[in-house]
Motif scaffolding. Structure first.
Motif, PDB file in Angstrom:
ATOM      1  N   THR A  81      14.642  56.900  38.012  1.00 11.59           N
ATOM      2  CA  THR A  81      14.425  55.568  37.445  1.00 11.59           C
ATOM      3  C   THR A  81      12.951  55.339  37.116  1.00 11.59           C
ATOM      4  N   SER A  82      12.159  56.375  37.253  1.00 12.65           N
ATOM      5  CA  SER A  82      10.758  56.267  36.851  1.00 12.65           C
ATOM      6  C   SER A  82      10.283  57.618  36.344  1.00 12.65           C
ATOM      7  N   TYR A  83       9.526  57.600  35.284  1.00  9.98           N
ATOM      8  CA  TYR A  83       8.974  58.825  34.735  1.00  9.98           C
ATOM      9  C   TYR A  83       7.767  58.458  33.879  1.00  9.98           C
ATOM     10  N   GLY A  84       6.849  59.379  33.772  1.00  8.78           N
ATOM     11  CA  GLY A  84       5.653  59.103  32.994  1.00  8.78           C
ATOM     12  C   GLY A  84       4.867  57.917  33.506  1.00  8.78           C
ATOM     13  N   GLY A  85       5.014  57.635  34.825  1.00 12.07           N
ATOM     14  CA  GLY A  85       4.261  56.540  35.405  1.00 12.07           C
ATOM     15  C   GLY A  85       4.823  55.164  35.149  1.00 12.07           C
ATOM     16  N   ARG A  86       6.057  55.087  34.616  1.00  9.60           N
ATOM     17  CA  ARG A  86       6.633  53.771  34.351  1.00  9.60           C
ATOM     18  C   ARG A  86       8.037  53.644  34.944  1.00  9.60           C
ATOM     19  N   LEU A  87       8.337  52.425  35.373  1.00 12.39           N
ATOM     20  CA  LEU A  87       9.652  52.123  35.929  1.00 12.39           C
ATOM     21  C   LEU A  87      10.641  51.887  34.795  1.00 12.39           C
ATOM     22  N   ASP A  88      11.775  52.598  34.843  1.00 10.78           N
ATOM     23  CA  ASP A  88      12.793  52.419  33.810  1.00 10.78           C
ATOM     24  C   ASP A  88      14.166  52.752  34.398  1.00 10.78           C
ATOM     25  N   PRO A  89      14.865  51.741  34.927  1.00 13.31           N
ATOM     26  CA  PRO A  89      16.180  51.984  35.529  1.00 13.31           C
ATOM     27  C   PRO A  89      17.340  51.920  34.534  1.00 13.31           C
ATOM     28  N   THR A  90      17.051  51.927  33.244  1.00  5.47           N
ATOM     29  CA  THR A  90      18.123  51.755  32.253  1.00  5.47           C
ATOM     30  C   THR A  90      19.138  52.891  32.289  1.00  5.47           C
ATOM     31  N   GLY A  91      18.754  54.059  32.817  1.00  5.16           N
ATOM     32  CA  GLY A  91      19.697  55.169  32.882  1.00  5.16           C
ATOM     33  C   GLY A  91      20.847  54.940  33.836  1.00  5.16           C
ATOM     34  N   ILE A  92      20.711  53.970  34.731  1.00  8.08           N
ATOM     35  CA  ILE A  92      21.796  53.683  35.676  1.00  8.08           C
ATOM     36  C   ILE A  92      22.377  52.289  35.465  1.00  8.08           C
ATOM     37  N   VAL A  93      21.621  51.403  34.831  1.00  7.70           N
ATOM     38  CA  VAL A  93      22.036  50.003  34.742  1.00  7.70           C
ATOM     39  C   VAL A  93      23.317  49.826  33.927  1.00  7.70           C
ATOM     40  N   LYS A  94      23.455  50.552  32.823  1.00  6.76           N
ATOM     41  CA  LYS A  94      24.628  50.332  31.979  1.00  6.76           C
ATOM     42  C   LYS A  94      25.915  50.692  32.715  1.00  6.76           C
ATOM     43  N   GLY A  95      25.965  51.891  33.307  1.00  3.81           N
ATOM     44  CA  GLY A  95      27.162  52.281  34.045  1.00  3.81           C
ATOM     45  C   GLY A  95      27.456  51.331  35.187  1.00  3.81           C
ATOM     46  N   TRP A  96      26.411  50.946  35.911  1.00  8.79           N
ATOM     47  CA  TRP A  96      26.563  50.010  37.028  1.00  8.79           C
ATOM     48  C   TRP A  96      27.115  48.674  36.546  1.00  8.79           C
ATOM     49  N   SER A  97      26.614  48.170  35.428  1.00 10.55           N
ATOM     50  CA  SER A  97      27.076  46.870  34.928  1.00 10.55           C
ATOM     51  C   SER A  97      28.505  46.946  34.390  1.00 10.55           C
ATOM     52  N   VAL A  98      28.875  48.071  33.780  1.00  8.39           N
ATOM     53  CA  VAL A  98      30.255  48.273  33.328  1.00  8.39           C
ATOM     54  C   VAL A  98      31.196  48.250  34.525  1.00  8.39           C
ATOM     55  N   GLU A  99      30.849  48.993  35.564  1.00  6.17           N
ATOM     56  CA  GLU A  99      31.720  49.053  36.747  1.00  6.17           C
ATOM     57  C   GLU A  99      31.818  47.692  37.423  1.00  6.17           C
ATOM     58  N   ARG A 100      30.705  46.998  37.527  1.00  5.02           N
ATOM     59  CA  ARG A 100      30.718  45.684  38.169  1.00  5.02           C
ATOM     60  C   ARG A 100      31.606  44.709  37.404  1.00  5.02           C
ATOM     61  N   ALA A 101      31.523  44.725  36.071  1.00  2.42           N
ATOM     62  CA  ALA A 101      32.360  43.845  35.261  1.00  2.42           C
ATOM     63  C   ALA A 101      33.834  44.185  35.431  1.00  2.42           C
ATOM     64  N   ALA A 102      34.162  45.481  35.447  1.00  2.00           N
ATOM     65  CA  ALA A 102      35.557  45.897  35.602  1.00  2.00           C
ATOM     66  C   ALA A 102      36.119  45.454  36.946  1.00  2.00           C
ATOM     67  N   ARG A 103      35.341  45.620  37.992  1.00  2.00           N
ATOM     68  CA  ARG A 103      35.830  45.257  39.323  1.00  2.00           C
ATOM     69  C   ARG A 103      35.961  43.742  39.457  1.00  2.00           C
ATOM     70  N   ARG A 104      35.123  42.990  38.776  1.00  2.00           N
ATOM     71  CA  ARG A 104      35.275  41.533  38.785  1.00  2.00           C
ATOM     72  C   ARG A 104      36.609  41.143  38.137  1.00  2.00           C
ATOM     73  N   LEU A 105      36.931  41.746  37.024  1.00  2.00           N
ATOM     74  CA  LEU A 105      38.175  41.425  36.322  1.00  2.00           C
ATOM     75  C   LEU A 105      39.402  41.854  37.125  1.00  2.00           C
ATOM     76  N   ALA A 106      39.279  42.950  37.864  1.00  2.00           N
ATOM     77  CA  ALA A 106      40.419  43.461  38.635  1.00  2.00           C
ATOM     78  C   ALA A 106      40.787  42.565  39.805  1.00  2.00           C
ATOM     79  N   THR A 107      39.912  41.620  40.180  1.00  2.00           N
ATOM     80  CA  THR A 107      40.208  40.719  41.294  1.00  2.00           C
ATOM     81  C   THR A 107      41.081  39.540  40.886  1.00  2.00           C
ATOM     82  N   VAL A 108      41.305  39.356  39.586  1.00  2.00           N
ATOM     83  CA  VAL A 108      42.119  38.228  39.119  1.00  2.00           C
ATOM     84  C   VAL A 108      43.570  38.452  39.542  1.00  2.00           C
ATOM     85  N   PRO A 109      44.198  37.480  40.188  1.00  2.00           N
ATOM     86  CA  PRO A 109      45.599  37.641  40.615  1.00  2.00           C
ATOM     87  C   PRO A 109      46.513  38.001  39.435  1.00  2.00           C
ATOM     88  N   GLY A 110      47.341  38.986  39.657  1.00  2.00           N
ATOM     89  CA  GLY A 110      48.302  39.388  38.638  1.00  2.00           C
ATOM     90  C   GLY A 110      47.805  40.450  37.681  1.00  2.00           C
TER      91      GLY A 110
END
Length: 246
Positions: A81-110
């Motif tokens: 999440t850092s290279y060339g002296g700079r912080l850049d977590p974008t390589g993990i954020v997209k997958g993490w946000s996709v999974e978080r959104a999916a799991r939120r939707l899966a909690t809806v009854p039915g």
């Protein structure tokens, strides 16, 4: 996040599903506000400039950076999440946000099945219908409009598919050791795993490694299968990928 997200939700009553979708979309916009390296006022940009500490950021920042540190450890530094002296977590954020959104939707009854696709990184939960599994087409990077494979989630409650490569965005994967574009013989790596957070990380790391080292490393990860395509149109697969084709 500079890409398109799509949602496919099966089952559940319309009103609660719609409310959950609105919540998931709002959450994705919030992730962009917090983590974007293109926004000077994002928490990640301010953190990188030393204007904030991790403790002063939203709790999700510490969570994502912790996951990134684990990915760096497991990939022997090929993911970072850092290279060339700079912080850049974008390589993990997209997958993490996709999974978080999916799991939120899966909690809806039915709700019986959820598919969330963020720029080609897909989290699948449940099933789309009786006796019918989720299926994901993997784009062929050398033949626009064609498919390199179709991944099936048959028999599984959770499956993720993530691809890293040059077909859509050109040479954007960075070698953390140099801070420059990775020198690799690959044009695409698709990883199949239960979690898209990790599948996204592993695809990025393996792409930077190159086909030989990347395939050996992916074979060592439990519950992970992969498809690697070289610039010379050579296809390499992990040993168990065949069981997930269909």
């Amino acid at each position: 996040m500079g890409t398109v997200f799509s949602f496919d939700v099966r089952g559940g009553d319309l009103a609660p599903v719609q409310a959950a979708l609105e919540d998931a979309v709002a959450g994705l916009h919030r992730v962009d506000e917090v983590f974007s390296t293109y926004r000077d006022d994002s928490q990640v940009s301010r953190l990188a400039r030393g204007e904030l500490t991790v403790d002063e950021c939203d709790p999700e920042v510490a969570e994502v950076l912790g996951l990134g540190a684990e990915a760096e450890r497991l990939s022997d530094g090929w993911f970072s999440t850092s290279y060339g002296g700079r912080l850049d977590p974008t390589g993990i954020v997209k997958g993490w946000s996709v999974e978080r959104a999916a799991r939120r939707l899966a909690t809806v009854p039915g709700v019986t099945g959820v598919s969330v696709n963020g720029g080609g990184d897909v989290q699948l939960l449940g099933v789309p219908g009786a006796e019918r599994p989720w299926r994901v087409g993997v784009a062929d990077p050398l033949r626009p409009g064609g498919l390199a494979a179709v991944i099936s989630a048959a028999g599984l409650d959770e499956l993720a598919v993530a691809t890293s490569g040059t077909a859509e965005r050109g040479a954007h994967v960075v070698d953390p050791r140099t801070g420059r574009s990775a020198v690799t013989d690959l044009v695409a790596v698709t990883v199949v795993a239960p979690s898209v957070t990790w599948a996204d990380c592993w695809a990025t790391a393996a792409f930077a490694m190159g086909s030989r080292q990347g395939l050996r490393w992916l074979e060592s990860l439990p519950g992970v299968e992969a498809l690697l395509i070289t610039a010379g149109d050579e296809v390499r697969c992990t040993g168990g990928l065949a069981a997930r084709l269909g």
